[in-house]
Design a protein around this motif. Structure first.
Motif, mmCIF file in Angstrom:
data_model
loop_
_atom_site.group_PDB
_atom_site.id
_atom_site.type_symbol
_atom_site.label_atom_id
_atom_site.label_comp_id
_atom_site.label_asym_id
_atom_site.label_seq_id
_atom_site.Cartn_x
_atom_site.Cartn_y
_atom_site.Cartn_z
ATOM 1 N N GLN A 19 51.921 41.476 39.221
ATOM 2 C CA GLN A 19 50.957 42.151 40.093
ATOM 3 C C GLN A 19 51.607 43.314 40.839
ATOM 4 O OE1 GLN A 19 49.689 40.014 43.633
ATOM 5 N NE2 GLN A 19 47.561 40.646 43.303
ATOM 6 N N THR A 23 50.549 47.246 40.302
ATOM 7 C CA THR A 23 50.141 48.028 41.468
ATOM 8 C C THR A 23 50.983 49.280 41.596
ATOM 9 O OG1 THR A 23 49.437 45.998 42.594
ATOM 10 C CG2 THR A 23 49.816 47.942 43.967
ATOM 11 N N ALA A 27 47.617 50.561 38.371
ATOM 12 C CA ALA A 27 46.618 49.706 37.728
ATOM 13 C C ALA A 27 46.443 48.435 38.567
ATOM 14 C CB ALA A 27 47.040 49.367 36.304
ATOM 15 N N VAL A 28 45.857 48.591 39.746
ATOM 16 C CA VAL A 28 45.717 47.459 40.671
ATOM 17 C C VAL A 28 44.775 46.426 40.057
ATOM 18 C CG1 VAL A 28 45.029 46.766 42.987
ATOM 19 C CG2 VAL A 28 46.067 49.013 42.608
ATOM 20 N N PRO A 29 45.211 45.154 39.961
ATOM 21 C CA PRO A 29 44.341 44.124 39.379
ATOM 22 C C PRO A 29 43.053 43.945 40.183
ATOM 23 C CG PRO A 29 46.618 43.361 39.487
ATOM 24 C CD PRO A 29 46.552 44.631 40.270
ATOM 25 N N GLU A 30 41.930 43.902 39.458
ATOM 26 C CA GLU A 30 40.629 43.713 40.087
ATOM 27 C C GLU A 30 40.120 42.284 39.922
ATOM 28 O OE1 GLU A 30 38.240 46.604 38.143
ATOM 29 O OE2 GLU A 30 39.294 48.336 39.013
ATOM 30 N N ARG A 43 42.972 41.547 35.269
ATOM 31 C CA ARG A 43 42.180 42.605 34.643
ATOM 32 C C ARG A 43 42.100 43.804 35.572
ATOM 33 N NH1 ARG A 43 38.694 41.853 30.234
ATOM 34 N NH2 ARG A 43 39.004 39.849 29.200
ATOM 35 N N SER A 44 42.465 44.945 34.998
ATOM 36 C CA SER A 44 42.318 46.226 35.685
ATOM 37 C C SER A 44 41.394 47.105 34.850
ATOM 38 C CB SER A 44 43.687 46.903 35.843
ATOM 39 O OG SER A 44 44.619 46.027 36.444
#
Length: 236
Positions: A19, A23, A27-30, A43-44
């Motif tokens: 993570q 970041t 591509a910050v995980p959503e 998932r990003s």
């Protein structure tokens, strides 16, 4: 061949590393899911990342399972491992455009495919656990005396009951066990020293009619009848 490998980090630590790395790339995980035991999926936008935690190197089956789970999606795929990858997994990941990364004990990531190497930033991210202090083994603790420091004169503070023999503090006057009266023994006075002893005065003169006792080393008198040496000498 022994397939067992010791994971470099735990699953929670691997999740933290992945993570943090995503970041850093922007591509910050959503979304975060756990589709199976030992797998965490992040998932990003346009990117699906999985963290695989196992006791062996990741095999091609993990890549095929991820392809099946994302079939028909227009996404790129990343796979992180704490035990490395087999040669077959690296070849399959290369041919399918996967980004394969393994995580070392310091929390740094290492690419194994072309797509993975293309994602490595020009300014590398500092490993996640670089400054984490290592826990040293605890030193054995010395036993603690629950009764406090030992008094060198503790033996003098206890007396034995003359009736039942139970040891009690010298301040107690009546035995708590049998009720007998306790008498604290008093230390005997030391005999007078030679320096403090009174020196004998001049020898007293014998009474009239009495002879002086013979000097040491001189002749001794003895009664022929009783054998006594206590004999008075009379001068005529």
């Amino acid at each position: 061949m022994d397939r067992y490998r010791t994971p470099t980090v735990s699953l929670a630590e691997a999740y933290h590393v992945a993570q943090r790395w995503l970041t850093f790339l922007g591509a910050v995980p959503e979304q975060v899911n756990e589709p199976a035991d030992g797998i965490i999926e992040l998932r990003s936008a346009g990117l699906v990342t999985r963290i695989k935690f196992d006791r062996a190197a990741v095999a091609p089956s993990a890549i095929l399972a991820m392809l099946k789970a994302t079939d028909g999606e227009a996404v790129r795929r990343l796979l992180f491992s704490a035990t490395g990858f087999t040669d077959g997994a690296k070849q399959l990941g290369e041919s399918r455009g996967f980004g394969l990364f393994d995580i070392d004990a310091m929390g740094d990531v290492h690419p194994h495919t072309t797509f993975a190497r293309s994602l490595v930033p020009s300014e590398p991210l500092e490993p996640a656990f670089l400054h984490t202090p290592r826990t040293e083994p605890d030193e054995p603790e010395l036993p603690i005396n629950p009764f406090g420091p030992v008094n060198e004169n503790a033996a003098a503070e206890w007396v034995d009951c003359p009736r039942c023999g139970v040891s009690q503090h010298h301040a107690i006057e009546v035995c708590v066990s049998c009720g007998a009266e306790l008498v604290t023994p008093r230390p005997m006075s030391a005999p007078p020293s030679a320096a403090g002893a009174q020196s004998p005065g001049p020898a007293a003169a014998p009474a009239p009619g009495m002879a002086r006792a013979p000097a040491a080393g001189g002749p001794k008198l003895r009664c022929r009848t009783c054998g006594s040496h206590d004999i008075e000498l009379h001068h005529g």
